[in-house]
Design a protein around this motif. Structure first.
Motif, short mmCIF file in Angstrom:
data_model
loop_
_atom_site.label_atom_id
_atom_site.label_comp_id
_atom_site.label_asym_id
_atom_site.label_seq_id
_atom_site.Cartn_x
_atom_site.Cartn_y
_atom_site.Cartn_z
N MET A 118 31.60 -34.09 -29.70
CA MET A 118 32.65 -35.12 -29.59
C MET A 118 32.24 -36.18 -28.58
O MET A 118 31.73 -35.86 -27.51
N GLN A 119 32.45 -37.44 -28.93
CA GLN A 119 32.10 -38.55 -28.05
C GLN A 119 33.25 -38.82 -27.08
O GLN A 119 34.30 -39.30 -27.46
N ARG A 120 33.02 -38.46 -25.80
CA ARG A 120 34.06 -38.63 -24.79
C ARG A 120 34.18 -40.07 -24.30
O ARG A 120 35.27 -40.57 -24.05
N LEU A 121 33.02 -40.71 -24.11
CA LEU A 121 32.99 -42.03 -23.50
C LEU A 121 32.03 -42.92 -24.29
O LEU A 121 30.90 -42.53 -24.57
N HIS A 122 32.50 -44.12 -24.65
CA HIS A 122 31.67 -45.03 -25.45
C HIS A 122 31.83 -46.45 -24.91
O HIS A 122 32.93 -47.01 -24.91
N LEU A 123 30.73 -47.01 -24.41
CA LEU A 123 30.70 -48.42 -24.01
C LEU A 123 29.95 -49.20 -25.08
O LEU A 123 28.85 -48.79 -25.49
N GLU A 124 30.54 -50.30 -25.51
CA GLU A 124 29.92 -51.10 -26.56
C GLU A 124 29.87 -52.57 -26.16
O GLU A 124 30.90 -53.23 -26.01
N ASP A 125 28.64 -53.08 -25.91
CA ASP A 125 28.41 -54.49 -25.58
C ASP A 125 29.32 -54.97 -24.45
O ASP A 125 29.92 -56.05 -24.52
N VAL A 126 29.40 -54.20 -23.38
CA VAL A 126 30.31 -54.51 -22.28
C VAL A 126 29.69 -55.55 -21.36
O VAL A 126 28.53 -55.43 -20.94
N VAL A 127 30.48 -56.55 -21.02
CA VAL A 127 30.04 -57.66 -20.17
C VAL A 127 31.02 -57.83 -19.02
O VAL A 127 32.24 -57.74 -19.21
N LYS A 128 30.49 -58.08 -17.82
CA LYS A 128 31.34 -58.45 -16.69
C LYS A 128 30.70 -59.62 -15.96
O LYS A 128 29.53 -59.56 -15.57
N ILE A 129 31.48 -60.69 -15.77
CA ILE A 129 30.98 -61.92 -15.14
C ILE A 129 31.85 -62.25 -13.94
O ILE A 129 33.09 -62.23 -14.03
N TYR A 130 31.21 -62.54 -12.81
CA TYR A 130 31.89 -63.03 -11.62
C TYR A 130 31.44 -64.46 -11.37
O TYR A 130 30.28 -64.69 -11.04
N ALA A 131 32.36 -65.42 -11.54
CA ALA A 131 32.02 -66.84 -11.37
C ALA A 131 30.81 -67.18 -12.24
O ALA A 131 30.88 -67.07 -13.47
N ASP A 132 29.67 -67.52 -11.62
CA ASP A 132 28.49 -67.88 -12.41
C ASP A 132 27.46 -66.75 -12.46
O ASP A 132 26.34 -66.94 -12.91
N LYS A 133 27.87 -65.56 -12.03
CA LYS A 133 26.94 -64.42 -12.01
C LYS A 133 27.36 -63.37 -13.03
O LYS A 133 28.51 -62.92 -13.03
N THR A 134 26.43 -62.97 -13.89
CA THR A 134 26.67 -61.88 -14.83
C THR A 134 26.28 -60.57 -14.16
O THR A 134 25.12 -60.32 -13.88
N ALA A 135 27.28 -59.73 -13.87
CA ALA A 135 27.04 -58.47 -13.19
C ALA A 135 26.58 -57.38 -14.14
O ALA A 135 25.76 -56.52 -13.79
N VAL A 136 27.12 -57.39 -15.36
CA VAL A 136 26.71 -56.45 -16.41
C VAL A 136 26.61 -57.22 -17.72
O VAL A 136 27.55 -57.93 -18.11
N ASN A 137 25.47 -57.10 -18.37
CA ASN A 137 25.21 -57.91 -19.56
C ASN A 137 25.01 -57.04 -20.80
O ASN A 137 23.94 -56.52 -21.06
N ARG A 138 26.10 -56.83 -21.52
CA ARG A 138 26.08 -56.14 -22.82
C ARG A 138 25.50 -54.72 -22.77
O ARG A 138 24.61 -54.36 -23.53
N ILE A 139 26.03 -53.93 -21.87
CA ILE A 139 25.62 -52.53 -21.81
C ILE A 139 26.35 -51.73 -22.88
O ILE A 139 27.55 -51.90 -23.10
#
Length: 300
Positions: free
Chosen positions: A1-22
């Protein structure tokens, strides 16, 4: 069973991409390694998984469902920066945290006593956090993260600062949780712990995924570049073998760097003609070596 699934997750702070499509998946009863240097995006990813911050793009699913308030009951978190109150008793503090996660006071107390017995420190029940050594404070933090029996557990540098005996104790505990079905997202700088505990990994560098997959498959993509040779006596002429780039003499033999794996047979033949061999291994690359190569190549 798949407990946790991240799909193309992005987080941006102002002009900085902290996480790019994980993207990654953690199955039931799996320890998944999330690796990267400082600033790579690991902590931001874990905070999004915990619901402390929200992705700007992409999806995070828990047992197939989006984030909801019930997740506090099924998730546990041990942060790198430990956060228990120093002047509050272990029993009061951890029992309260368990109740916040949905446990009754009775069940919380029973679970806490179980974990204190498991770590062979039942006498800490009425002690204040500040009265404990740093390593034992860390164990109390671990208990606080698992006391409510979470389905999904986030461990950030769980073993840092522990002596070797307590590292082994905590590793054994993490393996037991895995075997009982807990899904664990595990982040550390200690690559040997990842090699021992994790089947699948993601390596982040500067917010991007640079390497991902099963550890076994990843290692198969990288060449074997070292030969460990254990001998009873000296072996002459190793440096002159075609494909040998470096020879280091050790107490019980040699560590030999090679540029192609075909050199290994010539090394063995030469050694057998001059000495008794008690060890011969064409070593697979360590995760530490792979990490350095992956991060270095991503800079090119």
């Amino acid at each position: 069973m798949q407990r946790l699934h991240l799909e193309d997750v992005v987080k941006i702070y102002a002009d900085k991409t902290a996480v790019n499509r994980i993207s990654l998946q953690v199955n039931e009863g799996e320890i998944y390694g999330l690796l990267g240097a400082n600033g790579a995006g690991k902590t931001t990813t874990m905070r999004m998984v915990l619901g402390l911050i929200y992705p700007d793009e992409g999806n995070i699913r828990y047992n197939g469902k989006p984030y909801n308030n019930e997740l506090r009951r099924i998730m546990g978190y041990l942060p790198e920066e430990r956060g228990l109150y120093p002047k509050v008793k272990v029993s009061e503090q951890i029992s309260y945290l368990a109740q916040l996660r949905g446990m009754s006071a009775k069940d919380a107390d029973k679970s806490l006593r179980y974990w204190l017995d498991r770590f062979e420190v039942p006498e800490y029940y009425n002690k204040k956090i500040e009265e404990l050594s740093k390593g034992n404070q860390q164990k109390m933090g671990f208990i606080a993260a698992v006391v409510h029996r979470p389905q999904i557990l986030i461990l950030d540098e769980a073993f840092s600062g522990l002596d070797p005996v307590n590292v082994e104790l905590l590793k054994s505990t993490v393996k037991d949780l895995r075997d009982q079905g807990t899904s664990i997202l595990f982040s550390t700088h200690r690559m040997e712990h990842v090699e021992e505990l994790c089947k699948n990994i993601t390596i982040l560098h500067r917010s991007n995924t640079v390497l991902q997959g099963s550890l076994k498959d990843i290692k198969s993509r990288y060449p074997r570049e070292e030969v460990a040779l254990g001998t009873s006596g000296e072996v002459k002429g190793l440096e002159s073998i075609n494909g040998v780039t470096k020879v280091d003499r050790l107490e019980d033999g040699y560590l030999i760097r090679i540029s192609n794996v075909d050199a290994a047979q010539d090394i063995l033949n030469l050694a057998m003609s001059q000495s008794v061999i008690h060890r011969f291994e064409v070593k697979e690359p360590t995760l530490n070596q792979i990490f350095i190569k992956a991060v270095g190549e991503s800079n090119e």
